[in-house]
Design a protein around this motif. Structure first.
Motif, PDB file in Angstrom:
ATOM      1  N   TYR A 131       0.843  -1.193   0.000  1.00 11.37           N
ATOM      2  CA  TYR A 131       0.000   0.000   0.000  1.00 11.37           C
ATOM      3  C   TYR A 131       0.875   1.239   0.000  1.00 11.37           C
ATOM      4  CZ  TYR A 131      -4.049  -2.859   1.327  1.00 11.37           C
ATOM      5  OH  TYR A 131      -5.065  -3.780   1.347  1.00 11.37           O
ATOM      6  N   GLN A 159       0.844   5.515   0.995  1.00 16.92           N
ATOM      7  CA  GLN A 159       0.135   6.537   1.745  1.00 16.92           C
ATOM      8  C   GLN A 159       0.815   7.882   1.544  1.00 16.92           C
ATOM      9  OE1 GLN A 159       0.259   6.407   6.071  1.00 16.92           O
ATOM     10  NE2 GLN A 159      -1.816   7.235   6.212  1.00 16.92           N
ATOM     11  N   GLY A 185      -0.795  12.523   5.340  1.00 11.43           N
ATOM     12  CA  GLY A 185      -2.088  12.977   5.828  1.00 11.43           C
ATOM     13  C   GLY A 185      -3.292  12.345   5.166  1.00 11.43           C
ATOM     14  N   ARG A 186      -3.084  11.313   4.360  1.00 14.40           N
ATOM     15  CA  ARG A 186      -4.195  10.683   3.639  1.00 14.40           C
ATOM     16  C   ARG A 186      -4.344   9.220   4.046  1.00 14.40           C
ATOM     17  NH1 ARG A 186      -7.387  14.170   1.154  1.00 14.40           N
ATOM     18  NH2 ARG A 186      -7.934  12.553  -0.353  1.00 14.40           N
ATOM     19  N   GLY A 187      -5.386   8.578   3.504  1.00 20.99           N
ATOM     20  CA  GLY A 187      -5.539   7.146   3.723  1.00 20.99           C
ATOM     21  C   GLY A 187      -4.604   6.347   2.836  1.00 20.99           C
ATOM     22  N   LEU A 188      -4.553   5.039   3.079  1.00 21.81           N
ATOM     23  CA  LEU A 188      -3.691   4.168   2.280  1.00 21.81           C
ATOM     24  C   LEU A 188      -4.396   3.790   0.980  1.00 21.81           C
ATOM     25  CD1 LEU A 188      -2.666   3.816   5.292  1.00 21.81           C
ATOM     26  CD2 LEU A 188      -1.784   1.602   4.516  1.00 21.81           C
ATOM     27  N   ARG A 203       9.415   5.250   4.482  1.00 17.64           N
ATOM     28  CA  ARG A 203       9.135   6.597   3.992  1.00 17.64           C
ATOM     29  C   ARG A 203      10.102   6.912   2.862  1.00 17.64           C
ATOM     30  NH1 ARG A 203       6.982   5.633   8.247  1.00 17.64           N
ATOM     31  NH2 ARG A 203       8.872   4.821   9.161  1.00 17.64           N
ATOM     32  N   GLN A 217     -15.301   9.511   5.544  1.00 13.82           N
ATOM     33  CA  GLN A 217     -15.130   9.732   6.971  1.00 13.82           C
ATOM     34  C   GLN A 217     -15.469  11.170   7.308  1.00 13.82           C
ATOM     35  OE1 GLN A 217     -11.043   7.269   7.173  1.00 13.82           O
ATOM     36  NE2 GLN A 217     -11.768   7.996   9.167  1.00 13.82           N
ATOM     37  N   ARG A 222     -13.401  15.493   8.954  1.00 10.73           N
ATOM     38  CA  ARG A 222     -12.018  15.324   8.523  1.00 10.73           C
ATOM     39  C   ARG A 222     -11.056  15.822   9.582  1.00 10.73           C
ATOM     40  NH1 ARG A 222     -10.283  14.943   3.547  1.00 10.73           N
ATOM     41  NH2 ARG A 222      -8.414  14.368   4.699  1.00 10.73           N
ATOM     42  N   GLN A 282      -3.358   5.993  13.710  1.00  4.39           N
ATOM     43  CA  GLN A 282      -2.023   6.171  13.155  1.00  4.39           C
ATOM     44  C   GLN A 282      -1.495   7.545  13.507  1.00  4.39           C
ATOM     45  OE1 GLN A 282      -1.621   6.734   8.918  1.00  4.39           O
ATOM     46  NE2 GLN A 282       0.317   5.615   8.840  1.00  4.39           N
ATOM     47  N   GLN A 321      -4.409  10.396  14.040  1.00  2.84           N
ATOM     48  CA  GLN A 321      -5.257  10.251  12.867  1.00  2.84           C
ATOM     49  C   GLN A 321      -5.971   8.905  12.951  1.00  2.84           C
ATOM     50  OE1 GLN A 321      -5.040  11.549   8.503  1.00  2.84           O
ATOM     51  NE2 GLN A 321      -3.725   9.738   8.543  1.00  2.84           N
ATOM     52  N   LEU A 377      -8.137   6.157  10.809  1.00  5.34           N
ATOM     53  CA  LEU A 377      -8.424   5.701   9.450  1.00  5.34           C
ATOM     54  C   LEU A 377      -9.458   4.587   9.477  1.00  5.34           C
ATOM     55  CD1 LEU A 377      -4.782   5.515   8.065  1.00  5.34           C
ATOM     56  CD2 LEU A 377      -6.493   7.224   7.494  1.00  5.34           C
ATOM     57  N   PHE A 423      -9.333   2.420   1.909  1.00  2.15           N
ATOM     58  CA  PHE A 423      -9.264   3.339   3.033  1.00  2.15           C
ATOM     59  C   PHE A 423     -10.000   4.644   2.763  1.00  2.15           C
ATOM     60  CE2 PHE A 423      -6.263   1.681   6.171  1.00  2.15           C
ATOM     61  CZ  PHE A 423      -5.790   0.565   5.509  1.00  2.15           C
ATOM     62  N   GLY A 424     -10.582   5.189   3.845  1.00  2.00           N
ATOM     63  CA  GLY A 424     -11.112   6.535   3.793  1.00  2.00           C
ATOM     64  C   GLY A 424      -9.995   7.544   3.956  1.00  2.00           C
ATOM     65  N   PRO A 425     -10.332   8.851   3.854  1.00  2.00           N
ATOM     66  CA  PRO A 425      -9.314   9.900   3.918  1.00  2.00           C
ATOM     67  C   PRO A 425      -8.794  10.169   5.325  1.00  2.00           C
ATOM     68  CG  PRO A 425     -11.474  10.872   3.713  1.00  2.00           C
ATOM     69  CD  PRO A 425     -11.673   9.388   3.584  1.00  2.00           C
ATOM     70  N   GLY A 426      -9.472   9.647   6.342  1.00  2.00           N
ATOM     71  CA  GLY A 426      -8.999   9.829   7.710  1.00  2.00           C
ATOM     72  C   GLY A 426      -9.660  10.985   8.431  1.00  2.00           C
ATOM     73  N   ARG A 452      -8.489  13.598  11.465  1.00  2.00           N
ATOM     74  CA  ARG A 452      -7.384  14.021  12.330  1.00  2.00           C
ATOM     75  C   ARG A 452      -7.982  14.631  13.590  1.00  2.00           C
ATOM     76  NH1 ARG A 452      -2.287  14.132  12.035  1.00  2.00           N
ATOM     77  NH2 ARG A 452      -2.234  13.677   9.807  1.00  2.00           N
TER      78      ARG A 452
END
Lengths: 112, 112
Positions: free
Chosen positions: A35, A37, A40-43, A107, B6, B9, B37, B88, B90, B103-106, B108
């Motif tokens: 996956y 990522q 700041g976003r989803g996977l 990363r 989600q 945000r 996460q 965060q 997810l 996955f959704g955008p999460g 925070r």
């Protein structure tokens, strides 16, 4: 912990170079997935390799799987700045109806 | 683009408040997951569900609860938020087979 381990934890390369990330895991698996990522976003799912497969390609991605060593590698060829992200491996355990086990991530920074 | 949503945000709240993080998917997936996460770090599975009225605890579940009354909806509730919950969150879903997760955008969350 059943979590996989990615290696290296962080990788910085120049645009155009290849990036290789490794993943080791501990239990027998049905499949292994990679996956991506963005910060700041989803996977986002990249590629899946089944336990009876040894290599798989998708565009600039090449994944290998060695079940005897319980390890996998993800190769990104001709990297671009847009490939900058964290990359996670996830294993689908071959032990009942259990969720994916995610590694700690690599990363990747691709410098233009 | 995955059809998993989600809300909110972003959320900033005070210590002791009760909060519910919403997650919905329109893909008809039977399996749904919540992960916590910290930025750039590994994912921790909080709760998961394999269908309506079925929920299981993950590795990090003791301070939260979930419900699965409808297939498409999987809310996460923190009864009393603490600064240590700042992270965060997810949400993800999958459908049988290879368990590829979407996955959704999460969300925070910051707890002051």
């Amino acid at each position: 912990s059943q979590q996989g381990e990615e290696d290296p934890q962080a990788l910085s390369i120049q645009e155009g170079e290849n990036a290789t990330m490794n993943c080791s895991y501990k239990t027998s698996i049905n499949n292994l997935q990679w996956y991506r990522q963005n910060s700041g976003r989803g996977l986002v799912h990249l590629i899946l390799i089944r336990s009876n497969e040894r290599e798989k390609h998708s565009g600039r991605l090449r994944v290998t799987l060695d079940t005897s060593k319980k390890s996998s590698s993800l190769l990104i060829t001709a990297s671009r700045a847009a490939d900058t992200a964290s990359y996670f491996c996830a294993t689908d355990p071959n032990s009942g109806n259990t969720p994916l086990v995610f590694g700690k991530g690599t990363r990747l920074s691709v410098i233009a | 683009e995955a059809d998993i949503y989600q809300t909110p945000r972003y959320l900033v709240i005070g210590t002791g408040k009760k909060i519910t993080l919403e997650c919905s998917q329109t893909m008809g997936h039977d399996k749904m997951y919540w992960y916590q996460q910290d930025p750039g770090m590994e994912l921790h599975l909080i709760h998961y569900s394999y269908g309506v009225n079925s929920t299981e605890k993950g590795d990090l579940s003791s301070e939260s609860t979930v419900s699965r009354i409808r297939t498409e909806h999987f809310p996460l509730t923190l009864e009393s938020a603490r600064p240590s919950h700042t992270s965060q969150y997810l949400c993800a879903s999958s459908k049988g087979g290879y368990n590829e997760q979407f996955f959704g955008p999460g969300t925070r969350l910051t707890v002051l």
